[in-house]
Design an enzyme around this catalytic site. Structure first.
Site, PDB file in Angstrom:
ATOM      1  N   HIS A 198       0.835  -1.204   0.000  1.00 25.06           N
ATOM      2  CA  HIS A 198       0.000   0.000   0.000  1.00 25.06           C
ATOM      3  C   HIS A 198       0.874   1.260   0.000  1.00 25.06           C
ATOM      4  O   HIS A 198       0.655   2.192  -0.792  1.00 25.06           O
ATOM      5  CB  HIS A 198      -0.894  -0.045   1.241  1.00 25.06           C
ATOM      6  CG  HIS A 198      -1.760   1.154   1.439  1.00 25.06           C
ATOM      7  ND1 HIS A 198      -3.102   1.175   1.106  1.00 25.06           N
ATOM      8  CD2 HIS A 198      -1.494   2.381   1.974  1.00 25.06           C
ATOM      9  CE1 HIS A 198      -3.611   2.357   1.421  1.00 25.06           C
ATOM     10  NE2 HIS A 198      -2.655   3.100   1.951  1.00 25.06           N
ATOM     11  N   GLU A 199       1.871   1.311   0.878  1.00 27.42           N
ATOM     12  CA  GLU A 199       2.754   2.484   0.954  1.00 27.42           C
ATOM     13  C   GLU A 199       3.579   2.635  -0.317  1.00 27.42           C
ATOM     14  O   GLU A 199       3.867   3.756  -0.749  1.00 27.42           O
ATOM     15  CB  GLU A 199       3.664   2.387   2.179  1.00 27.42           C
ATOM     16  CG  GLU A 199       2.948   2.369   3.523  1.00 27.42           C
ATOM     17  CD  GLU A 199       2.059   3.578   3.753  1.00 27.42           C
ATOM     18  OE1 GLU A 199       2.304   4.637   3.141  1.00 27.42           O
ATOM     19  OE2 GLU A 199       1.110   3.452   4.542  1.00 27.42           O
TER      20      GLU A 199
ATOM     21  N   HIS B 286       1.639   4.611  -2.762  1.00 26.92           N
ATOM     22  CA  HIS B 286       1.725   6.060  -2.532  1.00 26.92           C
ATOM     23  C   HIS B 286       3.038   6.621  -3.072  1.00 26.92           C
ATOM     24  O   HIS B 286       3.067   7.691  -3.692  1.00 26.92           O
ATOM     25  CB  HIS B 286       1.644   6.361  -1.033  1.00 26.92           C
ATOM     26  CG  HIS B 286       0.284   6.200  -0.435  1.00 26.92           C
ATOM     27  ND1 HIS B 286      -0.842   6.761  -0.981  1.00 26.92           N
ATOM     28  CD2 HIS B 286      -0.132   5.546   0.687  1.00 26.92           C
ATOM     29  CE1 HIS B 286      -1.900   6.468  -0.231  1.00 26.92           C
ATOM     30  NE2 HIS B 286      -1.496   5.731   0.776  1.00 26.92           N
TER      31      HIS B 286
ATOM     32  N   GLU C  89      -6.471   6.560  -1.314  1.00 29.17           N
ATOM     33  CA  GLU C  89      -6.418   5.300  -0.579  1.00 29.17           C
ATOM     34  C   GLU C  89      -7.038   4.166  -1.378  1.00 29.17           C
ATOM     35  O   GLU C  89      -6.563   3.025  -1.339  1.00 29.17           O
ATOM     36  CB  GLU C  89      -7.117   5.444   0.776  1.00 29.17           C
ATOM     37  CG  GLU C  89      -6.504   6.506   1.674  1.00 29.17           C
ATOM     38  CD  GLU C  89      -4.995   6.358   1.817  1.00 29.17           C
ATOM     39  OE1 GLU C  89      -4.499   5.219   1.953  1.00 29.17           O
ATOM     40  OE2 GLU C  89      -4.302   7.397   1.777  1.00 29.17           O
TER      41      GLU C  89
END
Length: 393
Positions: free
Chosen positions: A222-223, A226, A252
């Site tokens: 997930h990070e 980003h 998100e």
């Protein structure tokens, strides 16, 4: 810039209580050259600055007069009515008139700032971190579609580097190898998932040690999502990536879709599922083989229309232990939990920091500080200790 540096070095000399010559000797510098640098006739070399920073416990950036970055943060809490808000990285965020303290993130933020400073110092010495960047396809595209397309690009890039991310139990190491991103696993307060940091010199991820390795693995992915699109340049906090209000935000949604596709590529998953009878037991075994939680697998299969809602509900309510028990993989899960529970220092950062020392551009102290070792003991181990083998005749 040069004037700022000279002024700061003079300030350190005054604080030390030493004469200029004594300070130079203690820092391992030539006194006449240092005098010329202080008067502006000669520039401080990178090694000069590294030694002065080493001696005085300051950063090279500080000596150069570079302002410490104060990145914007995207702070999220797991409380029912909390919303996203941008604040500075220090202590509080205001939300609907209430103050939300970032205490659960403090340890992660401090560690990110520490690692980013290492990268800034290395960049000054000529060792720059190179991170690929991918396009999202434009703001007009749906967030989920953006995330999937981004994952496809990232997967192709990783494969070209010889890394198949969905196969890797150690995702932290795989992400470093494929993308050059520093991944730190660090003891953090309960309830905090992780953060990403991106600036001109550093791209890094900090996640907590965990007894829930599938959640830690998803957080890393997930990070990374980003980072690859530079969401919230600076510091991006994800207090609870599973919170409902968190999941509704476009960035998100994109990061979650990216993580799901990165860990469970649709083409691979369709092929694997079609070779099973799609029973809950078979799917539980597949979750263990693919290093994801039964819940993550369930929703990805449902979104790809490979299982119906009833089968999805049966699978997503299963725990990782239930799945491991059914798959006969309890020992493997135990080993994975041990791996996820151990702190991890970014390997690429360790190698580059030592390289700077080995090539004479930095002192040993930054390397010792990074790995948590005593400088004198480490120096003796590196340069002065040779063990004879007990196998010699």
């Amino acid at each position: 810039m040069a004037g700022d540096t000279a002024a700061r070095v003079r300030h350190l000399i005054e604080q030390s209580g030493l004469t200029q010559a004594e300070f130079a000797a203690k820092a391992g510098l030539d006194a006449p050259k240092m005098s010329k640098s202080l008067s502006g006739i000669r520039r401080f070399t990178s090694l000069d600055l590294a030694r002065i920073a080493d001696l005085c416990g300051v950063s090279v950036d500080w000596l150069l007069g570079v302002a410490q970055p104060t990145p914007a943060t995207s702070a999220r809490t797991a409380e029912a009515h909390a919303t996203s808000t941008h604040v500075t990285s220090t202590d509080t965020a205001t939300n609907s008139g209430a103050t939300v303290r970032l205490t659960s993130a403090d340890a992660a933020v401090k560690e990110a700032e520490r690692l980013a400073q290492f990268r800034a110092d290395l960049a000054f010495l000529g060792y720059r971190q190179e991170i690929p960047r991918f396009a999202t396809g434009g703001a007009s595209r749906a967030s989920v579609r953006q995330g999937r397309d981004l994952a496809a690009q990232a997967t192709a890039h990783a494969t070209a580097q010889g890394v198949e991310l969905w196969r890797c139990q150690d995702l932290a190491g795989a992400v470093e190898a494929a993308f050059g991103v520093d991944v730190r696993i660090h003891p953090l307060a309960p309830g905090f998932d992780g953060l990403s940091w991106s600036d001109d010199n550093a791209a890094l991820i900090v996640v907590g040690t965990s007894e829930l390795p599938a959640r830690q693995r998803f957080t890393i992915a997930h990070e990374l999502g980003h980072l690859l699109v530079r969401d919230d340049q600076g510091l991006h906090l994800d207090v609870d990536i599973h919170a409902a209000d968190h999941r509704r935000q476009p960035s998100e949604k994109r990061a979650n879709a990216f993580a799901a596709e990165l860990l469970l590529p649709a083409e691979m998953l369709c092929d694997r599922v079609r070779r099973t009878n799609r029973s809950v037991a078979e799917l539980a075994r597949l979750a263990c083989e693919l290093w994801v939680s039964p819940s993550t697998l369930a929703w990805q299969l449902f979104n790809l229309q490979l299982i119906d809602k009833s089968r999805c509900d049966s699978l997503r309510t299963m725990t990782a232990w239930d799945a491991a028990w059914q798959a006969g993989a309890v020992e493997t899960l135990g080993e994975w939990i041990q791996l996820a529970s151990r702190p991890r220092i970014p390997g690429a950062l360790v190698r580059t920091t030592f390289q700077a020392y080995a090539e004479g551009k930095a002192t040993l102290r930054p390397f010792a500080s990074l790995i948590g070792a005593d400088t004198d003991t480490l120096r003796q181990a590196i340069t002065g200790m040779r063990e004879d083998s007990p196998l010699q005749p």
